[in-house]
Design a protein around this motif. Structure first.
Motif, PDB file in Angstrom:
ATOM      1  N   LEU A  41     -42.762-136.815 -14.909  1.00 56.33           N
ATOM      2  CA  LEU A  41     -42.868-135.726 -15.882  1.00 56.33           C
ATOM      3  C   LEU A  41     -43.374-134.448 -15.236  1.00 56.33           C
ATOM      4  O   LEU A  41     -42.898-133.348 -15.556  1.00 56.33           O
ATOM      5  CB  LEU A  41     -43.781-136.144 -17.030  1.00 56.33           C
ATOM      6  CG  LEU A  41     -43.243-137.284 -17.920  1.00 56.33           C
ATOM      7  CD1 LEU A  41     -44.302-137.737 -18.917  1.00 56.33           C
ATOM      8  CD2 LEU A  41     -41.976-136.856 -18.643  1.00 56.33           C
ATOM      9  N   ASP A  42     -44.332-134.578 -14.311  1.00 51.81           N
ATOM     10  CA  ASP A  42     -44.853-133.394 -13.613  1.00 51.81           C
ATOM     11  C   ASP A  42     -43.760-132.736 -12.772  1.00 51.81           C
ATOM     12  O   ASP A  42     -43.631-131.512 -12.738  1.00 51.81           O
ATOM     13  CB  ASP A  42     -46.039-133.771 -12.720  1.00 51.81           C
ATOM     14  CG  ASP A  42     -47.299-134.074 -13.504  1.00 51.81           C
ATOM     15  OD1 ASP A  42     -47.313-133.777 -14.716  1.00 51.81           O
ATOM     16  OD2 ASP A  42     -48.252-134.611 -12.918  1.00 51.81           O
ATOM     17  N   THR A  43     -42.979-133.548 -12.089  1.00 51.29           N
ATOM     18  CA  THR A  43     -41.902-133.015 -11.243  1.00 51.29           C
ATOM     19  C   THR A  43     -40.858-132.283 -12.078  1.00 51.29           C
ATOM     20  O   THR A  43     -40.443-131.167 -11.750  1.00 51.29           O
ATOM     21  CB  THR A  43     -41.233-134.153 -10.452  1.00 51.29           C
ATOM     22  OG1 THR A  43     -42.207-134.785  -9.619  1.00 51.29           O
ATOM     23  CG2 THR A  43     -40.093-133.615  -9.597  1.00 51.29           C
ATOM     24  N   LEU A  44     -40.442-132.902 -13.178  1.00 51.33           N
ATOM     25  CA  LEU A  44     -39.441-132.264 -14.041  1.00 51.33           C
ATOM     26  C   LEU A  44     -39.988-130.986 -14.668  1.00 51.33           C
ATOM     27  O   LEU A  44     -39.265-129.987 -14.775  1.00 51.33           O
ATOM     28  CB  LEU A  44     -39.005-133.243 -15.128  1.00 51.33           C
ATOM     29  CG  LEU A  44     -38.198-134.463 -14.649  1.00 51.33           C
ATOM     30  CD1 LEU A  44     -37.920-135.405 -15.813  1.00 51.33           C
ATOM     31  CD2 LEU A  44     -36.905-134.046 -13.979  1.00 51.33           C
ATOM     32  N   ALA A  45     -41.255-131.009 -15.080  1.00 47.61           N
ATOM     33  CA  ALA A  45     -41.849-129.810 -15.681  1.00 47.61           C
ATOM     34  C   ALA A  45     -41.921-128.665 -14.677  1.00 47.61           C
ATOM     35  O   ALA A  45     -41.657-127.510 -15.012  1.00 47.61           O
ATOM     36  CB  ALA A  45     -43.237-130.138 -16.224  1.00 47.61           C
ATOM     37  N   ARG A  46     -42.268-128.993 -13.429  1.00 47.69           N
ATOM     38  CA  ARG A  46     -42.347-127.959 -12.400  1.00 47.69           C
ATOM     39  C   ARG A  46     -40.970-127.358 -12.125  1.00 47.69           C
ATOM     40  O   ARG A  46     -40.817-126.138 -12.007  1.00 47.69           O
ATOM     41  CB  ARG A  46     -42.930-128.553 -11.119  1.00 47.69           C
ATOM     42  CG  ARG A  46     -43.162-127.515 -10.017  1.00 47.69           C
ATOM     43  CD  ARG A  46     -43.793-128.119  -8.783  1.00 47.69           C
ATOM     44  NE  ARG A  46     -42.898-129.051  -8.112  1.00 47.69           N
ATOM     45  CZ  ARG A  46     -43.030-130.374  -8.124  1.00 47.69           C
ATOM     46  NH1 ARG A  46     -44.024-130.927  -8.768  1.00 47.69           N
ATOM     47  NH2 ARG A  46     -42.170-131.136  -7.482  1.00 47.69           N
ATOM     48  N   LEU A  47     -39.964-128.198 -12.038  1.00 46.05           N
ATOM     49  CA  LEU A  47     -38.607-127.706 -11.788  1.00 46.05           C
ATOM     50  C   LEU A  47     -38.086-126.894 -12.972  1.00 46.05           C
ATOM     51  O   LEU A  47     -37.458-125.847 -12.801  1.00 46.05           O
ATOM     52  CB  LEU A  47     -37.674-128.880 -11.510  1.00 46.05           C
ATOM     53  CG  LEU A  47     -37.946-129.664 -10.219  1.00 46.05           C
ATOM     54  CD1 LEU A  47     -37.082-130.914 -10.162  1.00 46.05           C
ATOM     55  CD2 LEU A  47     -37.696-128.789  -8.993  1.00 46.05           C
ATOM     56  N   ALA A  48     -38.378-127.378 -14.196  1.00 51.17           N
ATOM     57  CA  ALA A  48     -37.903-126.671 -15.389  1.00 51.17           C
ATOM     58  C   ALA A  48     -38.567-125.307 -15.527  1.00 51.17           C
ATOM     59  O   ALA A  48     -37.967-124.375 -16.074  1.00 51.17           O
ATOM     60  CB  ALA A  48     -38.170-127.514 -16.630  1.00 51.17           C
ATOM     61  N   ALA A  49     -39.815-125.190 -15.053  1.00 55.42           N
ATOM     62  CA  ALA A  49     -40.515-123.909 -15.135  1.00 55.42           C
ATOM     63  C   ALA A  49     -39.818-122.850 -14.283  1.00 55.42           C
ATOM     64  O   ALA A  49     -39.876-121.653 -14.587  1.00 55.42           O
ATOM     65  CB  ALA A  49     -41.969-124.071 -14.691  1.00 55.42           C
TER      66      ALA A  49
END
Length: 425
Positions: A41-49
């Motif tokens: 979830l952290d990885t996806l959130a960082r990429l989505a940001a």
């Protein structure tokens, strides 16, 4: 077109096999596997940001992922990152699991042991679906994409009782509503919630009434929510504290997902105790706030809370925003030291110690009537803007809060010495 694939597997051997097979797929670009749900979830959130285009087209979730169960993790990814195709990898490829995976938002199911042909077919189908969704969303959706379909979730947790957790959560929600955002305020202090008392609200329904419902539809949610005159939608804690046990981790995820889909901002008061429900809330939140006061006992409690979150893989310390309540320039323990001890990110705006401003509205149970000239309200509404909770921060804050400036320097004597002695404990 190159298909970017992010595998998520807690078992190193399973991750190795996945990456080996994925690297053989034509026009594929497998990323390094992530070992747990928090990292995913952290990885996806960082990429989505950064941009919707930075997200992988396909995420593979192995059945032995943790700490969040695979189906719950798939549901969370599908809710927060709807243009990512999620595929479950499981030793059980039967119709019951297939149906459950589809209900959770998966785009496919791959049986174990892995077959190259099946892996290639499922990845290709999920990638094609992802590309189609992104084409439909277009570039204009990128800005709102990280928050998922609907809105953002912010949790407010107290280091210990009495540090001002509920008051902070209520003021954040009021500030967001005043700025024009459709806002829900959820009381997830399940045994001792006081949001209703702070806003002079009594309502027969509570979050416990949603606990046993598998599909929380908008109509069902509306029956449990109280639309307050302040503009807030309130989902209260149960009046009978023992009913709080009905709201487990699974129920909390379903309820938060339903709220995300209906409101622009969801503010959750998580109280001071770690339960399965509020741990799930903190894990899935876009912004996690921890409230403390600048005293030895509270700061040590904040450090304990952060360490517990990290041990349970709920939240990393550096991804936690620390709000310092009841601050003054004469306080020996300053925000800079609290940030250093807890490894969190201290917010720029501390909340001043001015209880006399609050006493009348707190005693009356109507904190929404707090005067705009209150320095505490000014600081909290400014903080709401700092945390990105307002539609128009410059218009929503009643006034600029006093800047702590050079007062963030740490004084060397008194309680500070006691804290430093205990930092390694």
């Amino acid at each position: 077109m190159t298909t970017r694939i992010l595998p998520a597997a807690g078992d190193p051997d399973a991750a190795r096999v996945l990456v080996t097979l994925l690297s053989q797929l034509p026009a594929s670009e497998p990323a390094a596997p992530v070992p747990d749900s928090t990292s995913l979830l952290d990885t996806l959130a960082r990429l989505a940001a950064e941009s919707i285009d930075e997200l992988p087209e396909v995420v593979l979730v192995h059945e032995r992922i943790g700490p969040v169960p695979a189906l719950e993790l798939i549901r969370e990814v599908a809710l927060r990152f709807p243009a990512v195709g999620v595929v479950l990898v499981s030793s059980d490829a039967g119709p019951a699991l297939f149906s459950a995976a589809m209900d959770s938002g998966a785009r496919g199911l791959i049986g174990l042991p892995l077959s190259y042909d099946e892996l290639a077919a499922r990845v290709q189908a999920a990638a094609q679906w992802s590309v189609g969704v992104r084409r439909h969303l277009g570039g204009g959706a990128a800005e709102a994409f990280p928050a998922g379909p609907g809105g953002r979730v912010v949790t407010v947790t107290g280091a210990k009782g009495g540090v001002g957790t509920t008051f902070t959560a209520v003021q954040f929600a009021l500030a967001a509503a005043a700025s024009g955002r459709r806002t829900a305020l959820v009381d997830m202090d399940l045994q001792a919630g006081d949001v209703g008392s702070y806003l002079d609200v009594q309502f027969r329904r509570s979050i416990a009434d949603l606990a046993g419902i598998q599909d929380v539809s908008p109509r069902v949610l509306q029956d449990a929510v109280y639309d307050d005159r302040t503009g807030l939608a309130l989902l209260l804690a149960p009046a009978d504290g023992e009913r709080g046990e009905e709201v487990d981790e699974r129920a909390a995820r379903h309820i938060i997902g339903a709220l995300r889909g209906r409101y622009e901002l969801v503010v959750i008061d998580c109280g001071t105790q770690v339960t399965g429900a509020n741990a799930a809330a903190v894990e899935t939140a876009d912004v996690a706030v921890l409230v403390t006061t600048p005293d030895v006992v509270a700061v040590r409690a904040a450090k304990r809370m952060v360490r517990m979150w990290e041990r349970l893989q709920v939240r990393k310390a550096e991804d936690t925003a620390m709000v310092v309540n009841r601050w003054s320039k004469h306080t020996e323990i300053q925000p800079a030291l609290i940030e250093k001890i807890t490894k969190t990110r201290a917010t720029r705006t501390p909340v001043p110690a001015a209880f006399k401003e609050l006493q009348a509205v707190v005693d009356a149970g109507r904190v929404q009537d707090l005067d705009n000239r209150s320095t505490v309200k000014q600081a909290l509404w400014t903080l709401a803007g700092e945390l990105g909770l307002l539609a128009a921060p410059e218009a929503a804050a009643p006034a600029a809060a006093p800047s702590p400036g050079a007062s963030l320097a740490v004084r060397a004597s008194g309680p500070v010495a006691r804290l430093r002695r205990g930092r390694e404990g």
